[in-house]
Design a protein around this motif. Sequence first.
Motif, mmCIF file in Angstrom:
data_model
loop_
_atom_site.group_PDB
_atom_site.id
_atom_site.type_symbol
_atom_site.label_atom_id
_atom_site.label_comp_id
_atom_site.label_asym_id
_atom_site.label_seq_id
_atom_site.Cartn_x
_atom_site.Cartn_y
_atom_site.Cartn_z
ATOM 1 N N THR A 490 0.840 -1.184 0.000
ATOM 2 C CA THR A 490 0.000 0.000 0.000
ATOM 3 C C THR A 490 0.882 1.243 0.000
ATOM 4 O O THR A 490 1.523 1.558 1.002
ATOM 5 C CB THR A 490 -0.932 0.034 1.219
ATOM 6 O OG1 THR A 490 -1.744 -1.141 1.211
ATOM 7 C CG2 THR A 490 -1.824 1.259 1.170
ATOM 8 N N VAL A 491 0.905 1.943 -1.138
ATOM 9 C CA VAL A 491 1.682 3.165 -1.260
ATOM 10 C C VAL A 491 0.782 4.339 -0.931
ATOM 11 O O VAL A 491 -0.243 4.558 -1.581
ATOM 12 C CB VAL A 491 2.260 3.318 -2.680
ATOM 13 C CG1 VAL A 491 3.079 4.598 -2.786
ATOM 14 C CG2 VAL A 491 3.113 2.113 -3.038
ATOM 15 N N GLY A 492 1.153 5.084 0.068
ATOM 16 C CA GLY A 492 0.333 6.195 0.503
ATOM 17 C C GLY A 492 0.428 7.403 -0.417
ATOM 18 O O GLY A 492 1.217 7.426 -1.368
ATOM 19 N N PRO A 493 -0.374 8.427 -0.144
ATOM 20 C CA PRO A 493 -0.343 9.632 -0.967
ATOM 21 C C PRO A 493 0.941 10.414 -0.746
ATOM 22 O O PRO A 493 1.710 10.138 0.181
ATOM 23 C CB PRO A 493 -1.564 10.409 -0.464
ATOM 24 C CG PRO A 493 -1.712 9.983 0.959
ATOM 25 C CD PRO A 493 -1.336 8.523 0.965
ATOM 26 N N LEU A 494 1.162 11.394 -1.588
ATOM 27 C CA LEU A 494 2.338 12.244 -1.450
ATOM 28 C C LEU A 494 2.318 12.942 -0.094
ATOM 29 O O LEU A 494 1.305 13.508 0.318
ATOM 30 C CB LEU A 494 2.367 13.287 -2.568
ATOM 31 C CG LEU A 494 3.535 14.277 -2.516
ATOM 32 C CD1 LEU A 494 4.830 13.569 -2.870
ATOM 33 C CD2 LEU A 494 3.292 15.448 -3.453
ATOM 34 N N GLU A 495 3.443 12.886 0.604
ATOM 35 C CA GLU A 495 3.612 13.598 1.866
ATOM 36 C C GLU A 495 4.532 14.784 1.598
ATOM 37 O O GLU A 495 5.748 14.619 1.482
ATOM 38 C CB GLU A 495 4.196 12.672 2.930
ATOM 39 C CG GLU A 495 3.313 11.464 3.229
ATOM 40 C CD GLU A 495 3.939 10.522 4.248
ATOM 41 O OE1 GLU A 495 4.926 10.926 4.903
ATOM 42 O OE2 GLU A 495 3.451 9.381 4.377
ATOM 43 N N PRO A 496 3.992 15.994 1.467
ATOM 44 C CA PRO A 496 4.820 17.160 1.142
ATOM 45 C C PRO A 496 5.861 17.431 2.228
ATOM 46 O O PRO A 496 5.649 17.138 3.417
ATOM 47 C CB PRO A 496 3.808 18.303 1.044
ATOM 48 C CG PRO A 496 2.492 17.631 0.819
ATOM 49 C CD PRO A 496 2.575 16.337 1.567
ATOM 50 N N TYR A 497 6.976 18.037 1.797
ATOM 51 C CA TYR A 497 8.019 18.364 2.765
ATOM 52 C C TYR A 497 7.561 19.435 3.753
ATOM 53 O O TYR A 497 7.996 19.453 4.900
ATOM 54 C CB TYR A 497 9.267 18.860 2.037
ATOM 55 C CG TYR A 497 10.053 17.761 1.362
ATOM 56 C CD1 TYR A 497 10.634 16.744 2.109
ATOM 57 C CD2 TYR A 497 10.225 17.748 -0.012
ATOM 58 C CE1 TYR A 497 11.366 15.737 1.507
ATOM 59 C CE2 TYR A 497 10.955 16.750 -0.635
ATOM 60 C CZ TYR A 497 11.522 15.740 0.125
ATOM 61 O OH TYR A 497 12.240 14.744 -0.485
ATOM 62 N N GLY A 498 6.696 20.320 3.269
ATOM 63 C CA GLY A 498 6.296 21.427 4.125
ATOM 64 C C GLY A 498 7.305 22.553 4.120
ATOM 65 O O GLY A 498 7.093 23.601 4.747
ATOM 66 N N ILE A 499 8.408 22.373 3.454
ATOM 67 C CA ILE A 499 9.419 23.404 3.248
ATOM 68 C C ILE A 499 9.837 23.334 1.794
ATOM 69 O O ILE A 499 9.602 22.341 1.107
ATOM 70 C CB ILE A 499 10.655 23.211 4.165
ATOM 71 C CG1 ILE A 499 11.249 21.799 3.979
ATOM 72 C CG2 ILE A 499 10.291 23.437 5.625
ATOM 73 C CD1 ILE A 499 12.517 21.582 4.800
ATOM 74 N N GLY A 500 10.468 24.396 1.304
ATOM 75 C CA GLY A 500 10.865 24.400 -0.093
ATOM 76 C C GLY A 500 9.671 24.627 -0.997
ATOM 77 O O GLY A 500 8.677 25.244 -0.606
ATOM 78 N N ALA A 501 9.757 24.090 -2.208
ATOM 79 C CA ALA A 501 8.714 24.293 -3.213
ATOM 80 C C ALA A 501 8.042 22.974 -3.560
ATOM 81 O O ALA A 501 8.624 21.896 -3.397
ATOM 82 C CB ALA A 501 9.308 24.923 -4.470
ATOM 83 N N SER A 502 6.822 23.059 -4.064
ATOM 84 C CA SER A 502 6.075 21.856 -4.439
ATOM 85 C C SER A 502 6.675 21.177 -5.656
ATOM 86 O O SER A 502 6.335 20.031 -5.955
ATOM 87 C CB SER A 502 4.608 22.206 -4.716
ATOM 88 O OG SER A 502 4.517 23.138 -5.788
ATOM 89 N N THR A 503 7.549 21.897 -6.360
ATOM 90 C CA THR A 503 8.197 21.331 -7.550
ATOM 91 C C THR A 503 9.596 20.807 -7.256
ATOM 92 O O THR A 503 10.323 20.442 -8.183
ATOM 93 C CB THR A 503 8.272 22.391 -8.658
ATOM 94 O OG1 THR A 503 8.963 23.546 -8.158
ATOM 95 C CG2 THR A 503 6.889 22.786 -9.131
ATOM 96 N N ASP A 504 9.988 20.751 -5.987
ATOM 97 C CA ASP A 504 11.319 20.254 -5.633
ATOM 98 C C ASP A 504 11.506 18.821 -6.117
ATOM 99 O O ASP A 504 10.633 17.964 -5.899
ATOM 100 C CB ASP A 504 11.530 20.295 -4.120
ATOM 101 C CG ASP A 504 11.775 21.708 -3.610
ATOM 102 O OD1 ASP A 504 11.804 22.636 -4.441
ATOM 103 O OD2 ASP A 504 11.940 21.869 -2.385
ATOM 104 N N ASN A 505 12.643 18.568 -6.750
ATOM 105 C CA ASN A 505 12.966 17.213 -7.214
ATOM 106 C C ASN A 505 13.729 16.469 -6.129
ATOM 107 O O ASN A 505 14.799 16.921 -5.695
ATOM 108 C CB ASN A 505 13.825 17.258 -8.476
ATOM 109 C CG ASN A 505 13.065 17.790 -9.662
ATOM 110 O OD1 ASN A 505 11.880 17.539 -9.794
ATOM 111 N ND2 ASN A 505 13.736 18.533 -10.527
#
Length: 705
Positions: A490-505
């Motif tokens: 079960t792969v969960g949804p994206l967990e954002p870093y909460g820092i930086g940008a949403s486009t961070d690689n």
Amino acid sequence: MKILRYPVSLMLGTLAACSSTPAPVDAGADVTATDVVTPTDVVTPTDVVTPTDVVTPTDVVTPTDVVTPTDVVTPTDVPAIDVVTPTDVPAIDVVTPTDVPAIDVVTPTDVVTTDVPVVPRCGTMGSPSWAIENPLPVDQPFTSIFAAGPNDIYLASSTAAAARRWNGTTFAPVGGGTGVWGASASDVIFTDPTGVRRGAGTTFTATALGGAFRAVHGRAANDVFAVGLGGAVRHWNGTTWETLTSGVTAELSVVFEVAPNDVWVGSRSGGEGASIPLLHYNGTAWQQFTTSMIFSGASFVTPPTAVWGSGPNDVYFCFPERPVTRWNGSAFEQILMADLPGGCSGVSGTSATDVWFVGRTTSNGYVHRYNGTAVTHPWPASSRHLQSVHAASSTLVAFGGQGGSFATWDGATFTERSGGYREEIHRVWVAPTGEVFAHGPDAIYFGECGRWSKAMGVPGDRGDIAGLDATHVWFGATGGVRRINGTPLTVGPLEPYGIGASTDNTYGIWAANPTTVFSAGTTRGVEGMPSRDWVRAWNGSSWRDITPTVPFGNRRVTGFSATEVFVSGQSGAVLRFNGTSWTPESIGVTDFVQDLIALPGNVLIALTGNARNSRRRSPAGVWSSAGWGPGASLSFQRGWGNAENDVYATRYSGSGTYLWRWNGTAWTEVSILSDYLDDVAGNAAGDITAVGNVGRVWRYGRRAP
């Protein structure tokens, strides 16, 4: 998202709960949350643990409880969705009857010494070996096809050993072949690195012709042309292979005979930017056609990949990334530019009003049919990177392409005969219990016991993979991470870093423990601001920035504990994080560090741009020569190791195969029939997986009993 599983023919098969080492819990549904099974407990399929049963550390299952090789799973034991039909698993890709359940059995005659068999990977019996698990039947391209009948199709490859014969049910190796044509079902000719091989089925007789040959075509059993390296041309006149002088010394890669006095040959004269891409033989002399004669005003063209004609005034040529070209008897003309804007890679037909092309288009797939007036696209859903086609009749057309893709048309329906995924796979991680997790731009993949499935609905990415066990796995993603967190598959949804940008690689990722994870990547540059590399740390609930203040590499982060973490630096440096700050360490050479390999015993290996200068960091933190001496031109890309005498690396540049192994004394090539490989990983039990483009997955381990 749940990883869905389907039959192997769709490569979405339900995966058996097997691994190369005993599983820590019973795979059955009878084990409840109250059942405590220790790592030393091997619970066999017959041992049903009831809800009231608690297995204590002293409850060790004796060897008599282990399922022996005589316990073969019958077809009734496998759920219907898991049953592999004969068309799902090619015969050459399966092992002998003692290796797999009866439904997967093939005969020993399907395996030749030049081929690596495909086998399920599960269990601890037998000797470990390398095998291709995806795609099937091979990961090499089928670049030439001859269809003698619907159940009798021959497929040649630019990698000769990958050549196969399809008998309507299974694939079998034919001993090698770079090109193929047949005068009849009982008279098939392959070219190979030494000459030609002639026969039928899987029995062929070799004839040396003094060089390596690439293509063959003829009009009758006593009128056949073969072409190859060094401008070589041979003609079979029914008695002998006579030598013809082509007038060029370049590789001749394709040939098509319209008539004995009308033969077209594709040439690499001038290199990849061939200045003389076509030759024509009139039965007496050769005429050379330059690029500008074919494409008005052009000076560069890649040599043709296919030629076919219905007659002397109707001959078609496929030039990569160039329009479909036709010879009308007096001049070349470019046609079908609106329908096939990228040109074609393969062409064949049954008449002037029934011509088949394979070539990639934006929205119309790879298969195109021309009736002399208009083009239709009968298979728009195809995404198999098809490269070759043979139209034997209006009810039998065969197609081949990258990654061993193969399909047929019976006049009404297209049928995929090959199996597996053919998307790019860039990163891989192997769990301690043998489960394999892979990541590419298109999807997340899961492999177990030789069966592969895809995380449906979960987008792919280019980030690394890290894990602690099969139920705690992190996947680097754009703007954050995804993970398997306690629930298998079960792969969960994206967990954002909460820092930086949403486009961070996110590129590198490594887990020290369930609540301490490190990642490395890049914030993309925008107008007026350059890109920025970073390193971040997760404490179980949030991410914080711990980016070094000196330049570093963001492709790999690894370590031994939460207070001993490493990233590569620049000009021969490695940076060490002690939980609070970073310290640069000179490795003693100025080479760029391609990858870092953390070995048991707190030994760190730095693979450098020049592989000969790779370095070793001792547990005490002292850098020295690794004592490794691969070829001077060899450069590695990614590596993994189980010990200082068991290290693997994928080749980035240089000669040889794409996977190498260090045995403590020397580097040697791993003898597998594979092209480009991106990454390699394994576990302490010796299960090793290497992945690369066209979805290739090669695994090393023991086979099921």
